[in-house]
Scaffold this active site. Structure first.
Site: not given
Ligand SMILES: [Fe+2]
Ligand SMILES: [Fe+2]
Length: 274
Positions: A126, A206
């Site tokens: 990210k 996640d």
């Molecule tokens: Fe991710």
């Molecule tokens: Fe994450």
């Protein structure tokens, strides 16, 4: 043979002398062989000692290198924390969930430790997503999603080519943590066991964490509601997205995951990680 007693005596003496000489020769040969065996054994012991020393040094070097890689990961993680909205608390939860799930699925202590160390890097890509997309307060439009979906490949390229088992696991997780068991994930639409195991583990935990956390499009769900969605689906998240073995392990260990969430949720004393 002669009938003369003197001749017989001398023949028997000669025979005895030959016998003694043969015996001496045999003893000398035995001694030589024993000496040769002893020398070979000494050589072998010295060689074994050298191998052991070299192996010990090599192991120390490998451990030092792995520690250096672990430090590198932590530096990269701190760098990405300046950019990403994901908090240290999320990272701490992911590594603890992942380890718990691995152990519950019977994948062994070594893999559980590896995922504990490598999973915090899952979203490091990210770092390469523009702030206007990453920090957008509302839902993303299709073009913005396209950009956001580049983060697994960016993360994998950041962690590429080091030869370390730890960084290789981190790279694999970064690349595959959005792949889904039924092939509906990204970036490569991998199906089933074509998705690396650690990627499947991090994908599941996640998702658990995403459901427990508030998003612009949804509130934070309770543990019970989250379990219901994970195990039965809600149209958006479906059980077919997850490795069935891992989903079964999740069903067995969900209370431990809830405890991890409580321990590291925003505002909890441990929320800065451990
Ligand atoms: Fe991710
Ligand atoms: Fe994450």
């Amino acid at each position: 043979m002669s009938d003369n007693p003197a001749d017989r005596e001398s023949a028997s003496q000669a025979q005895m002398q030959r016998f003694v000489a043969d015996l001496k020769e045999a003893r000398a040969r035995e001694k030589q062989q024993a000496a040769a065996t002893q020398a070979a054994y000494a050589q072998l012991s010295a060689y074994a000692r050298d191998v052991k020393t070299a192996w010990r040094k090599e192991r120390q070097r490998a451990e030092q290198l792995e520690r250096a890689y672990l430090n590198t990961l932590q530096v990269l993680l701190r760098a990405s924390a300046y950019k990403d909205e994901e908090t240290g608390a999320h990272i701490a939860r992911i590594r603890h969930y992942s380890k718990t799930l691995c152990l519950a699925a019977g994948l062994g202590e070594d893999l559980a430790t590896l995922v504990y160390d490598a999973s915090p890097m899952h979203d490091v890509g990210k770092i390469g997503v523009p702030d206007v997309v990453l920090k957008k307060p509302g839902s993303l439009d299709p073009d913005e999603w396209k950009i956001m979906r580049r983060h697994p490949a960016i993360g994998a390229s950041l962690l590429n080519g080091t030869g370390s088992a730890l960084l290789e696991a981190a790279r694999e997780i970064a690349l595959t943590h959005h792949e889904r068991w039924d092939g509906s994930g990204y970036p490569n639409g991998l199906v089933g066991e074509a998705i690396p195991l650690l990627g499947r583990v991090v994908n599941l935990v996640d998702q658990y964490d995403a459901l427990r956390s508030p998003r612009v499009y949804k509130p934070a769900f309770t543990h019970e509601r989250t379990c219901e969605i994970m195990l039965k689906g809600d149209g958006r998240s479906m059980p077919a997205h997850f490795d069935p073995n891992l989903l079964a392990a999740f069903g067995d260990t969900h209370l431990q995951l809830a405890a991890v969430y409580e321990r590291f949720c925003e505002g909890a004393p441990d929320a800065l990680g451990d």
